[in-house]
Design an enzyme around this catalytic site. Structure first.
Site, PDB file in Angstrom:
ATOM      1  N   LYS A  66     -32.209 -31.778  -2.625  1.00 48.14           N
ATOM      2  CA  LYS A  66     -31.100 -32.405  -3.706  1.00 48.14           C
ATOM      3  C   LYS A  66     -32.115 -32.402  -5.238  1.00 48.14           C
ATOM      4  CE  LYS A  66     -28.455 -35.791  -0.463  1.00 48.14           C
ATOM      5  NZ  LYS A  66     -28.755 -36.745  -0.008  1.00 48.14           N
ATOM      6  N   ASP A 105     -23.711 -46.928   4.896  1.00 45.33           N
ATOM      7  CA  ASP A 105     -24.599 -47.837   4.833  1.00 45.33           C
ATOM      8  C   ASP A 105     -25.319 -48.860   5.569  1.00 45.33           C
ATOM      9  OD1 ASP A 105     -24.676 -45.443   3.488  1.00 45.33           O
ATOM     10  OD2 ASP A 105     -24.352 -46.732   1.263  1.00 45.33           O
ATOM     11  N   TYR A 111     -25.487 -34.058  -8.504  1.00 44.91           N
ATOM     12  CA  TYR A 111     -26.826 -33.613  -7.536  1.00 44.91           C
ATOM     13  C   TYR A 111     -26.221 -32.372  -6.939  1.00 44.91           C
ATOM     14  CZ  TYR A 111     -25.403 -35.807  -2.972  1.00 44.91           C
ATOM     15  OH  TYR A 111     -23.942 -36.970  -2.654  1.00 44.91           O
TER      16      TYR A 111
END
Length: 186
Positions: free
Chosen positions: A73, A171, A133
């Site tokens: 990335k 997450d 990104y």
């Protein structure tokens, strides 16, 4: 794109600073130039996908990685500020479990190159942030894994109170480094 680049404390993770031109009209810079990136960083990634996220203050995304289809990335911020983190999760690596963090924002225009097989996450430290990104592999939900952001083994020094971040369900359900399926160091 003339750029300055330096390797972080983690081998393979690079901080990239493109040259920009300011004048009375505003500014201009090349956010990515394959030839200059190869000269400055020493690699020639094959980018296949661009991602763009917008998040509010205290949103923490990560620590993400793809086990079967690892993504490199190149991360930058176009609005606001984040604390961006890369973690070496390669079993057998001399830096296994080590992390590197840096503030990326719209003013410093720094970018972070995170190689494949590293976990990545960020915390929004401004009221709002837009992060873009490039990735070297397509998103693969079956390959995606998450390490919990506050894993004691990694011990990231996030610029927030440990109870403050806003997390997605995915997450908040991340595994510890010791319990996660991890790539091997090559």
């Amino acid at each position: 794109m003339k750029l300055d680049a330096y390797q972080s404390s983690l081998t393979g993770v690079w901080v990239v600073e493109p040259t920009f031109v300011d004048d009375s009209r505003g500014y201009f810079y090349e956010s990515y130039n394959e030839k200059d990136f190869e000269i400055g960083v020493g690699i020639k990634p094959n980018f296949v996908q661009d991602n763009h996220s917008k998040s509010s203050k205290n949103v923490l995304r990560g620590l993400h990685y793809q086990i079967y289809k690892p993504q490199g990335k190149l991360v930058r911020v176009i609005q606001g500020e984040i604390f961006d983190v890369a973690v070496d999760i390669r079993v057998g690596s001399p830096n296994f479990g080590s992390w590197f963090g840096i503030k990326l924002n719209e003013n410093n225009r720094k970018q972070l190159w995170i190689p494949p097989d590293f976990a990545h996450g960020f915390l929004v430290t401004s009221n709002e942030a837009q992060v873009v990104y490039k990735t070297t592999e397509f998103y693969d939900p079956e390959s995606e894994k998450t390490i919990i952001w506050n894993d004691d083994t990694i011990n990231i020094d996030w610029p927030t109170n440990k109870s403050d971040p806003i997390l997605s369900l995915k997450d908040s359900a991340g595994l510890s480094l010791n319990d996660a399926e991890l790539p091997k160091f090559q």
